[in-house]
Write an enzyme that holds these catalytic residues in place. Sequence first.
Site, PDB file in Angstrom:
ATOM      1  N   SER A 142      -6.224 -12.817   3.583  1.00  0.00           N
ATOM      2  CA  SER A 142      -5.536 -11.658   3.223  1.00  0.00           C
ATOM      3  C   SER A 142      -4.947 -10.066   3.954  1.00  0.00           C
ATOM      4  O   SER A 142      -5.951  -9.873   4.655  1.00  0.00           O
ATOM      5  CB  SER A 142      -6.444 -11.803   1.471  1.00  0.00           C
ATOM      6  OG  SER A 142      -7.327 -10.941   1.373  1.00  0.00           O
ATOM      7  N   TYR A 143      -4.946  -9.541   2.668  1.00  0.00           N
ATOM      8  CA  TYR A 143      -3.755  -8.021   3.025  1.00  0.00           C
ATOM      9  C   TYR A 143      -5.491  -7.540   3.611  1.00  0.00           C
ATOM     10  O   TYR A 143      -6.519  -7.707   2.891  1.00  0.00           O
ATOM     11  CB  TYR A 143      -3.156  -7.461   2.177  1.00  0.00           C
ATOM     12  CG  TYR A 143      -3.225  -6.428   2.972  1.00  0.00           C
ATOM     13  CD1 TYR A 143      -1.896  -6.022   3.806  1.00  0.00           C
ATOM     14  CD2 TYR A 143      -2.966  -5.125   2.392  1.00  0.00           C
ATOM     15  CE1 TYR A 143      -1.357  -5.047   4.366  1.00  0.00           C
ATOM     16  CE2 TYR A 143      -2.425  -3.519   2.541  1.00  0.00           C
ATOM     17  CZ  TYR A 143      -1.558  -3.734   3.749  1.00  0.00           C
ATOM     18  OH  TYR A 143      -0.654  -2.849   4.456  1.00  0.00           O
ATOM     19  N   PRO A 144      -5.252  -7.146   5.059  1.00  0.00           N
ATOM     20  CA  PRO A 144      -6.921  -6.161   5.621  1.00  0.00           C
ATOM     21  C   PRO A 144      -7.685  -5.186   4.865  1.00  0.00           C
ATOM     22  O   PRO A 144      -8.441  -4.263   5.281  1.00  0.00           O
ATOM     23  CB  PRO A 144      -6.851  -6.439   6.766  1.00  0.00           C
ATOM     24  CG  PRO A 144      -5.591  -6.580   7.384  1.00  0.00           C
ATOM     25  CD  PRO A 144      -4.094  -6.891   5.895  1.00  0.00           C
TER      26      PRO A 144
ATOM     27  N   ASP B 119       0.838  -1.405   0.326  1.00  0.00           N
ATOM     28  CA  ASP B 119      -0.237  -0.352   0.024  1.00  0.00           C
ATOM     29  C   ASP B 119       0.592   1.173   0.511  1.00  0.00           C
ATOM     30  O   ASP B 119       2.736   1.299  -0.098  1.00  0.00           O
ATOM     31  CB  ASP B 119      -1.180  -0.020   1.165  1.00  0.00           C
ATOM     32  CG  ASP B 119      -0.530   0.206   2.306  1.00  0.00           C
ATOM     33  OD1 ASP B 119       1.020   0.309   2.985  1.00  0.00           O
ATOM     34  OD2 ASP B 119      -0.887  -0.158   3.642  1.00  0.00           O
TER      35      ASP B 119
END
Length: 862
Positions: free
Chosen positions: A335-337, A119
């Site tokens: 998975s990526y939160p 991110d």
Amino acid sequence: MKTVLMVAEKPSLAQSIAKILSRGNMSSRKGLNGACSVHEYTGSFLGQSARFKMTSVCGHVMTLDFIGKYNNWDKVDPAELFSKAPTEKKEANPKLNMVKFLQVEGRGCDYIVLWLDCDKEGENICFEVLDATAPVMNKPRANERTVYRTKFSSITDTDICNAMNHLGEPNHNEALSVDARQELDLRIGCAFTRFQTKYFQGKYGNLDSSLISFGPCQTPTLGFCVERHDKIQSFKPETYWVLQAKVNHEKESCLTLDWDRVRVFDREVAQMFLNITKVAKEAKVESVSRKEKAKQRPLALNTVEMLRVASMALGMGPQHTMQIAERLYTQGYISYPRTETTHYPENFDLKSSLRQQANNPYWAETVKALLSEGINRPRKGHDAGDHPPITPMRAASEAELGGDGWRLYEYITRHFIATVSADCKYLQTTIAFSIGPECFTCIGKTVISAGFTEIMPWQSIPPEESLPTCDRGDTFTISEVKLLEKQTNPPDYLTEAELITLMEKHGIGTDASIPVHINNICQRNYVTVESGRRLKPTNLGIVLVHGYYKIDAELVLPTIRSAVEKQLNLIALGKANYHQVLEHTLDIFKRKFHYFVDSIAGMDELMEVSFSPLAATGKPLSRCGKCHRFMKYIQAKPSRLHCSHCDETYSLPQNGTIKLYKELRCPLDDFELVLWSSGSRGKSYPLCPYCYNHPPFRDMKKGMGCNECTHPTCQHSLNMLGIGQCVECENGVLVLDPTSGPKWKMACNKCNVIVHFFENAHKVRVSGETCESCDAALVDVDFNKAKSPLPGNETQHSGCVFCDPVFQDLVELKHAAMKHPMHRGGQGKRQGRGRGKGRRPGGRPNPKRPKDKMAALAAYFV
């Protein structure tokens, strides 16, 4: 053999990734900072054999701050913070020595692979890591590429190996957008916060907040809560009337009919309709319609929806939810939160994620049925181009995760299964009746196929009594028609879920920062969290928002921050210039700040109504050294002393209790001393209110008590009560607490180390002599004859706390129970004897007192 350095964002992630890539064949060691491990193995990189070193950072390596003198609130005009004040990147956590650690591990490496979270913050940390490692890595040959970036969304073998086979580059534009946000928030937030904190805390005593902060995102967030509060306050309930009819058909149960007019606000009109319908003897069926309808399965799960549901259904705050989600992600369960996407990419292997859940007793049957009958493609949602939606990546049990971890994982899994299930189908029957000239309706629903509501039962259609079979023209007997009097209700306070929705709608914060802003307004005492996780603004929060509206509504409305967020996104996309966006935004807020300062009287008028002036707050405690009148102790945060005669306010240490210290006075300024204590298990020390705010000697800083005062002769000073260097921290000195008897103790004046000694001693004094072995001051101890632990029932002994064998069993090291980060010191809760721990490495002179008395006197008279 070439060496490849690989860096992840957290130590647990580094370990998981290294285990996958090395197939469990790796060696691990602790790094020099103790917090990060290094996992080493050999493998292949870019077609050649290589030695891999996988390690991590702990979040951001660097943080942005003003340079030294601009951090002094008293000496710097807040207006200077917009442009004049230079900023610098400092280590985010100096204790971790992260830059040095990265340089040690990076020295001699040929390539670097960055495994930071995918991110914008992760991209920013990539460049912080590169800044630390690039100077010490081996110089690349001409045009050789040495920096690589991985893209991954979950910690699974497939995803990690796939990321390693498709290496990219870090995105400089995204990193710049984070730099811009950090600088804007620092400059704007600090300028407004410093001005309004100093202005209002100098005037009012019961604000009950140690900081009156402003934040470009935090303030509009508070604005939403106060806007709802204002609607509640200004709401005037209105009375209305509803016509209710009950009918039955051939001994079947009663049906309650809904009036097509819904409600009327005039009593006489309502009475007229009642009279008309009462004339009719029966209700006639005008029409019967049956329609098959579907309740759509949910869209795939993104961060904002997860936070909403966790707050609304699980009773978990956004900040807490994110912490749990991150833990589940690093452990490989989800998975990526952090994602804004609600659309699965075409190549996403939904079946393999679903198969993982086939053995869980809670939903095994539903999953097996879906796998055998075939899954439905999830609904087409929004693709933000960041990460796939939040998905369970491996099976888990309640025993594994426990408590809130399991509750959140269970919701994420049920939501995922629901997205690939069928829609819920039901039959809706509507019967229209006429009673005289008035029309009424009755609606019933019957489930045809439950679909996704099997796995999400809280979404299911409630079982209703089935409607009787009838046709147009049939008549029903009227059992009663009555008029119900009701009142309109005010809206309720915003729930966290509603606030998250508003923030997302208006572009306030990102999916990552929304929980932080909500947490901030709670911590600043601007709102309180009531039952049902509703946010009720406090007096201070309400007055602040009304003040902003009065002076400059744009400070609190979401419009300006939303526009800034759009500019920051353009920087991330490479469509806007970093310097121009920064300059333009700061110029706008600088003008707003000057106008705010000039118009502060408008907010002050609102404050006067709600809060008491300093002079009328608090209770008399200690005497002022200037006028010798009593100063008042104001207990509300931040606790302080105020002399109404001199109109002076003196700040005090926070998060403890303050009481008068035996009516003793400071020899320098004649102020009465006060004693600060963090409780019976913590530490305590006396302080002079004047010296605490105006350090008397060059080697002292603001906020130092008597246990750090270098006065050469005062009986309360470090020179008289200091015993020896702290056994844990570098610069601290263990100082006798003269108020602690009969459970005597000495405490470090820098960290939270406490040494308990000589319990039940009658008297403990610090001697003028020092220990020949470790240079610590000797201690004179007097015991009562009945309770003396000294050999031969002696009552007096003089010796070194650390070296004297007589004292060795009477000393115990502990850590203070502190409430404030300023007092945090050593790690863990070690206990043991303090013997031999007073020695200073390399024979450094004792920091307790200067050997040269003339030098001490010279310092005293400066």
